[in-house]
Design a protein around this motif. Structure first.
Motif, PDB file in Angstrom:
ATOM      1  N   ARG A  29      -1.407 -16.239  -2.460  1.00  9.56           N
ATOM      2  CA  ARG A  29      -2.777 -16.138  -2.956  1.00  9.56           C
ATOM      3  C   ARG A  29      -3.415 -14.816  -2.532  1.00  9.56           C
ATOM      4  N   GLU A  30      -3.139 -14.418  -1.263  1.00  7.62           N
ATOM      5  CA  GLU A  30      -3.687 -13.158  -0.786  1.00  7.62           C
ATOM      6  C   GLU A  30      -3.092 -11.983  -1.550  1.00  7.62           C
ATOM      7  N   ARG A  33      -4.738 -11.930  -4.834  1.00  2.00           N
ATOM      8  CA  ARG A  33      -6.097 -11.429  -4.715  1.00  2.00           C
ATOM      9  C   ARG A  33      -6.114  -9.902  -4.596  1.00  2.00           C
ATOM     10  N   ARG A  36      -5.177  -8.278  -7.946  1.00  2.53           N
ATOM     11  CA  ARG A  36      -6.303  -8.291  -8.877  1.00  2.53           C
ATOM     12  C   ARG A  36      -7.371  -7.278  -8.459  1.00  2.53           C
ATOM     13  N   GLN A  37      -7.621  -7.204  -7.157  1.00  3.04           N
ATOM     14  CA  GLN A  37      -8.616  -6.260  -6.646  1.00  3.04           C
ATOM     15  C   GLN A  37      -8.188  -4.821  -6.945  1.00  3.04           C
ATOM     16  N   SER A 303       0.730  -3.019  -8.301  1.00  7.55           N
ATOM     17  CA  SER A 303      -0.423  -3.092  -7.423  1.00  7.55           C
ATOM     18  C   SER A 303      -0.512  -1.844  -6.539  1.00  7.55           C
TER      19      SER A 303
END
Length: 480
Positions: A29-30, A33, A36-37, A303
């Protein structure tokens, strides 16, 4: 009891498995996150850059070419063809060296320059034809499939042309045609005007280098014609107009375009590679191996690239907004930006760290290159103002018999671009020195017997030993 122990073991196993799975989900999840950030930051910077007028497609750099009869670029192509067919010989290169220095030429050097000018009459004719035209297109085909090709614009050999004009100007001055010499030398500013039509940091450097060479020639003519009012008036007039100077803001915006294209190319190459580890090797320029862990997973790689590109675009974009202001303010902004960039020491920002590092030999970092471009333009501006002021002082001496005690006696004092304060001036015996404080703000004008290191824009009269012809300097210093 045995059944209880078995049940407890099963419960512990389930609890352990649940805990591991929960931690694994938290990590995922991190990661999601952060991904996405990073992607939101990347998209936001792209949109903000586009709102600032920055393009991410070099085909947008293409502009219509002027009519062939008004296009200096076509003449430069003829010049390029001539220099490739008949390159400069070693003797010609040695002769041109005298046209590149601030030191006055010796009689022997003038003789070699004269021989060069006579032997290259056809080349000079083409140069005169080119500088007579205002419009120019180097016919660069922006938007080619390979993005690195856009870095290498027209291969036309234009860098040597200002030296050729300086050689001719010195010969004209030695022949007594002083006004033609100054006019010929100043025509070289048109070459810099033509270079303003090109894009990127390399074009910026070529333009400022051309202006620097032309100013060096004007300095020599000012010294040679220090007793001739017509020469000094022509120099004063020619330097009253603004110099051809690339807008640093546009140059930095162009670099955003180039950097983004190159980094997106890297992104695609890795995503398409069957073995990304083979791409990231350690070579003599960089150790790319720290990027391997990111490249092994497409999501992590995207990312990683989003995060690094977003940071680089952000800082270059902010720098470009301030780039056309006064030198002290812009330099302070660039230094602050460079310090901020160098705080990105985490492996997640490896590209930011490497592209803003001083550790790569012969490759200026992004922050350092921006400051270098800023300094080169300010140096040219200061040099022009110093030479122009010196010409006014020499004219004053011819009209009044002595140099003024204060520079303000001449009228409004030109500003030093490095400080936004007036140029400095002092009398030295029967002469003077007028100077800029230089890029570090500490130059005090120096002394007649010592060459300033590093060089700061200044003009000393009478001609100091370090700018006299070498033979005269040797004689003065007592060396053989």
């Amino acid at each position: 009891m045995k059944r209880f122990a078995i049940a407890a073991a099963i419960l512990l196993s389930v609890f352990f498995a649940f805990t591991v799975m929960h931690k694994f989900q938290l990590v995922k999840r991190e990661e999601l996150r952060v991904e996405r950030q990073n992607h939101r930051a990347y998209l936001s910077e792209i949109q903000l850059a586009q709102a600032d007028g920055i393009t991410f497609d070099t085909s947008n750099f293409n502009v219509p070419s002027p009519p062939p009869s008004e296009d200096a670029g076509l003449i430069y192509e003829h010049i390029d063809a001539e220099l490739k067919a008949h390159p400069f010989s070693k003797d010609e290169k040695d002769a041109l060296w005298a046209a590149r220095r601030r030191r006055l030429p010796t009689p022997a050097e003038v003789a070699r320059l004269r021989s060069f000018v006579l032997g290259r009459a056809s080349l000079l004719k083409l140069i005169h034809q080119a500088v007579a035209l205002k419009q120019c297109s180097f016919h660069t085909k922006w938007g080619r499939r390979h993005p690195y090709a856009d870095d290498f614009q027209s291969g036309i050999v234009i860098d040597k042309l200002p030296n050729v004009l300086t050689a001719e100007s010195i010969v004209l001055a030695e022949d007594g045609d002083w006004e033609a010499a100054v006019r010929n030398q100043c025509s070289g500013f048109r070459i810099a005007d033509h270079l303003l039509t090109t894009r990127g940091a390399s074009a910026h450097i070529r333009c400022t280098s051309t202006v620097r060479t032309i100013l060096t020639g004007i300095r020599i003519l000012t010294r040679l014609g220090a007793q001739k009012p017509s020469v000094l008036t022509a120099v004063q007039s020619s330097l009253s107009a603004p110099l051809p100077t690339p807008r640093l803001s546009r140059t930095l915006q162009d670099e955003i375009t180039f950097n983004d294209i190159h980094l997106e190319m890297l992104r695609i190459v890795v995503l398409r590679s069957k073995n990304p580890d083979d791409i990231f090797i350690k070579n003599e320029l960089m150790d790319w191996s720290p990027m391997r862990p990111f490249a092994r997973n497409p999501r992590h790689w995207n990312s990683f690239m989003d995060a690094n590109i977003a940071v680089l675009i952000h800082h270059l974009r902010e720098d470009s907004k301030a780039a056309d202001g006064p030198y002290p303010e812009v330099k302070a902004k660039f230094l602050m930006s460079r310090a901020e960039l160098r705080r990105y020491s985490s492996p997640d920002y490896f590209l930011v760290k490497e592209l803003t590092s001083d550790d790569i030999d012969d490759m200026p970092s992004i922050g350092d290159e921006d400051i270098g471009l800023l300094k080169s333009s300010a140096n040219n501006d200061a040099e022009a103002r110093v030479i122009q002021t010196a010409a006014v002082l020499l004219l004053w001496k011819l009209n009044h018999g002595a140099f003024p005690e204060k520079l303000s006696t001449l009228g409004p004092v030109p500003m030093d671009p490095f400080t936004s304060a007036p140029l400095r001036y002092r009398r030295e015996g029967a002469g003077f020195v007028v100077y800029s404080v230089g890029e570090d703000g500490t130059f005090d004008g120096g002394s007649p017997g010592v060459r300033p290191k590093p060089y700061a824009p200044h003009f000393r009269f009478p001609t100091p030993a370090y700018e006299l012809p070498r033979a005269e300097q040797t004689k003065k210093s007592g060396r053989v």
